[in-house]
Motif scaffolding. Sequence first.
Motif, short mmCIF file in Angstrom:
data_model
loop_
_atom_site.label_atom_id
_atom_site.label_comp_id
_atom_site.label_asym_id
_atom_site.label_seq_id
_atom_site.Cartn_x
_atom_site.Cartn_y
_atom_site.Cartn_z
N ARG A 1 -4.00 6.16 5.79
CA ARG A 1 -5.12 5.07 5.16
C ARG A 1 -5.87 5.47 4.23
N VAL B 1 -4.69 2.14 -4.13
CA VAL B 1 -5.24 0.93 -4.36
C VAL B 1 -6.27 0.88 -5.38
N SER C 1 -6.20 -1.09 5.01
CA SER C 1 -4.92 -1.01 5.77
C SER C 1 -5.26 -0.70 7.31
N TYR D 1 0.78 -1.11 -0.11
CA TYR D 1 -0.07 -0.13 0.09
C TYR D 1 0.86 1.24 0.07
N ASP D 2 2.04 1.11 0.47
CA ASP D 2 3.03 2.37 0.58
C ASP D 2 3.74 2.66 -0.78
N GLN E 1 -3.45 5.48 1.02
CA GLN E 1 -3.21 3.99 0.61
C GLN E 1 -4.44 3.56 -0.12
N HIS E 2 -5.66 3.62 0.51
CA HIS E 2 -6.67 3.26 -0.30
C HIS E 2 -7.30 3.78 -1.66
N PRO F 1 2.88 2.40 -4.17
CA PRO F 1 1.84 2.27 -5.18
C PRO F 1 2.16 1.36 -6.65
N LEU G 1 1.65 -2.09 -6.84
CA LEU G 1 0.09 -2.50 -6.83
C LEU G 1 -0.37 -2.74 -8.24
#
Length: 59
Positions: free
Chosen positions: A41, A48, A33, A12-13, A44-45, A15, A18
Amino acid sequence: MEKGVEIRFGDYDQPATLIQAFSGVAELLFISSSHPDDNVRLNQHSEVIHAALKAGVNH
């Protein structure tokens, strides 16, 4: 892939990891997360979701 499962690295950290991890994925189960800072968070979302769209995840 013997059991029908392929493990891929995605952070998540980080990108950039991903998009590659999501490549060829039709359906994604996204688990939130556990980072204690809501702003981190949320970022991060967001990463994603953007990576999933770029990788062509359908659902």
